[in-house]
Scaffold this motif. Structure first.
Motif, mmCIF file in Angstrom:
data_model
loop_
_atom_site.group_PDB
_atom_site.id
_atom_site.type_symbol
_atom_site.label_atom_id
_atom_site.label_comp_id
_atom_site.label_asym_id
_atom_site.label_seq_id
_atom_site.Cartn_x
_atom_site.Cartn_y
_atom_site.Cartn_z
ATOM 1 N N SER A 152 0.814 -1.218 0.000
ATOM 2 C CA SER A 152 0.000 0.000 0.000
ATOM 3 C C SER A 152 0.847 1.267 0.000
ATOM 4 C CB SER A 152 -0.915 0.019 1.230
ATOM 5 O OG SER A 152 -0.128 0.164 2.412
ATOM 6 N N ASN A 154 2.086 2.405 2.705
ATOM 7 C CA ASN A 154 1.954 2.932 4.065
ATOM 8 C C ASN A 154 2.171 1.779 5.053
ATOM 9 O OD1 ASN A 154 1.419 4.580 6.261
ATOM 10 N ND2 ASN A 154 -0.795 4.231 6.139
ATOM 11 N N PRO A 185 -2.481 -5.298 3.234
ATOM 12 C CA PRO A 185 -1.698 -4.453 2.317
ATOM 13 C C PRO A 185 -0.785 -3.448 3.012
ATOM 14 C CG PRO A 185 -4.008 -3.801 2.321
ATOM 15 C CD PRO A 185 -3.935 -5.089 3.085
ATOM 16 N N ASP A 186 -1.006 -3.227 4.308
ATOM 17 C CA ASP A 186 -0.153 -2.287 5.047
ATOM 18 C C ASP A 186 1.011 -2.985 5.745
ATOM 19 O OD1 ASP A 186 -1.750 -0.178 4.300
ATOM 20 O OD2 ASP A 186 -2.953 -0.223 6.134
#
Length: 255
Positions: A152, A154, A185-186
């Motif tokens: 992501s 982040n 996704p982080d």
């Protein structure tokens, strides 16, 4: 006639001024002052243990090598680690003893402290410890380091499998990372040795340097506070140990 290679002795008694026998005690050697060995954690166990044996009942290692930690601590303070250095390295440093102790003594820390003392005095390391040290040359090098930010962009979570899980079961490590990529996704990746083997082998200098490098890796990859740290038990224990070196870690890692 004197004894070959030795100084004559008047009246059969060596002069105290020559550093030999004590005249005041009729020729009895003067007692040497006991050696003061600097092992503060071990001393605290010797002073604070109440011999309740709660830790001994929970640990096969302690059960085999002592009646109580106090007894073993006193033996170590008298230099037993020089005669039998393997004892300190047989402890798994799991800290079960610490959790059982009603006096909150750092019994596991005693064995780590003695390991450092053995290394400091250049006493040969027992068993395979020297090979463990040598293996760290590779697993702590750039050849065994991979850093990937979260998909992501982040990074709020970090997968830190360490070298143990990665080497023992690389397929599982890969599957976990792929699953995290799809479902978290982080989550970023930090692949390197946690340096616990260096700590276990009493190589404190290398461990400290490696812990500092891991912290730099965290700083480079993590864009915000880490909400979750995923990894094997040894890797996470290194991060926990790192709190004493880097207090700001405590505020950045929740689990």
């Amino acid at each position: 006639m004197g004894v070959p290679g030795k100084s004559p002795v008047k009246g059969g008694v060596k002069s105290a001024a020559r550093g030999g026998l004590d005249k005041k005690k009729g020729g009895v050697p003067a007692a040497a002052a006991p050696e003061k060995i600097d092992l503060p954690i071990t001393q605290s166990v010797a002073d604070g243990c109440v011999k309740c044996k709660l830790c001994v009942k929970s640990c096969k290692f302690l059960e085999k090598y002592c009646e109580t930690p106090k007894d073993l601590a006193e033996e170590m303070l008298s230099g037993k680690y020089r005669e039998d250095p393997k004892i300190a390295f047989l402890c798994q440093l799991c800290e079960t003893c610490n959790k059982k102790c009603p006096k909150d003594l750092n019994i596991a820390g005693m064995f780590q402290e003695i390991r450092f003392k053995i290394a400091e005095e250049n006493i040969p390391l027992p068993g395979n410890m020297k090979y463990v040290r040598n293996s760290q040359d590779f697993v702590l090098s750039d050849k065994f380091r991979l850093i990937k930010p979260a998909p992501s962009g982040n990074t709020k979570e970090l997968f830190f499998p360490g070298c143990g899980l990665s080497a023992y079961n690389p397929e599982l490590t890969d599957k976990v990372w792929r699953w995290l990529n799809e479902n978290e996704p982080d989550c970023g990746l930090l692949l390197t040795c946690c340096a616990t083997p260096s700590l276990n082998a009493a190589d404190k200098e290398r461990y400290d340097a490696s812990a500092e490098e891991i912290k730099k890796n965290f700083d480079n990859i993590v864009l915000s506070n880490i909400g979750l740290l995923v990894g094997d038990s040894e890797s996470l224990s290194t991060v926990n140990y790192g709190f004493s070196y880097f207090p700001d870690w405590q505020n950045r890692i929740d689990s």
